[in-house]
Design an enzyme around this catalytic site. Structure first.
Site, short mmCIF file in Angstrom:
data_model
loop_
_atom_site.label_atom_id
_atom_site.label_comp_id
_atom_site.label_asym_id
_atom_site.label_seq_id
_atom_site.Cartn_x
_atom_site.Cartn_y
_atom_site.Cartn_z
N LYS A 60 0.90 -1.25 0.06
CA LYS A 60 0.00 -0.16 0.09
C LYS A 60 1.04 1.08 0.13
O LYS A 60 1.71 1.39 0.72
CB LYS A 60 -0.62 -0.02 1.37
CG LYS A 60 -1.92 0.91 1.09
CD LYS A 60 -2.74 0.86 2.55
CE LYS A 60 -3.93 1.79 2.63
NZ LYS A 60 -4.76 1.55 3.75
N ARG A 105 -15.39 2.96 15.20
CA ARG A 105 -16.36 4.02 14.99
C ARG A 105 -17.81 3.77 14.76
O ARG A 105 -18.64 4.55 15.02
CB ARG A 105 -15.73 4.84 13.64
CG ARG A 105 -14.28 5.22 13.95
CD ARG A 105 -13.64 5.74 12.40
NE ARG A 105 -13.64 4.50 11.61
CZ ARG A 105 -12.96 4.55 10.41
NH1 ARG A 105 -12.42 5.60 10.25
NH2 ARG A 105 -12.70 3.26 10.01
#
Length: 162
Positions: A41, A90
């Site tokens: 990544k 979250r």
């Protein structure tokens, strides 16, 4: 000593990350913020830049240490003699993925995972959203510390000039 690991890519570190790190620092003798090096990544910031930002924005917490690692998180935890991984959640969608990881981690090594709900004022913040808003000139000052905001603006300004 009660030692915990808060892992992530922190590209860049947000106030949501800092909420979890700071609250963890109140619960554990030592908190290791573990920056995952993911070769597959490409981040906006280099590993060294992210480590620098993390060190700067966590320096008020004397029991927080910043490290990087490659490979399995459970191996890093074992090497650091850390008994628990702290993960911020979250939303319910975070839980689905994180539960699978926690179950795998305990099966592989016995490392426990503590799920900590993010403060609701930070519950929608994600590094990817911060980068997108900043890229288009939006104000991200409420989502990242001032030091990170400056670094983000510098990086995006340099990218536009190239």
């Amino acid at each position: 000593m009660r030692r915990a690991v808060c892992p992530g890519s922190f590209d860049p570190v947000t106030r949501g990350h800092l909420d979890i790190i700071g609250r963890s620092a109140q619960l554990f003798d030592e908190v290791i913020v573990a920056l995952l090096i993911n070769q597959a990544k490409q981040g906006l910031f280099t590993v060294d830049e992210r480590l620098d930002m993390l060190r700067e924005v966590t320096k008020e917490h004397k029991n927080v240490r910043i490290e990087s690692f490659q490979g399995l998180l459970v191996d890093f935890c074992r090497d650091q003699n850390a008994q628990v991984v702290v993960k911020g959640l979250r939303a319910v969608s975070d839980f689905d993925y994180e539960l699978q990881m926690a179950q795998m981690n305990i099966g592989l090594s016995g490392v426990e995972t503590l799920f900590m709900p993010t403060n609701p004022i930070y519950s929608f913040i994600a590094s990817s959203l911060v980068k997108e808003v900043a890229k288009w000139g939006g104000d991200v000052s409420t989502y990242v510390p001032e030091y990170v905001e400056r670094r983000l603006a510098e990086r995006l300004r340099a990218a536009r000039q190239n």
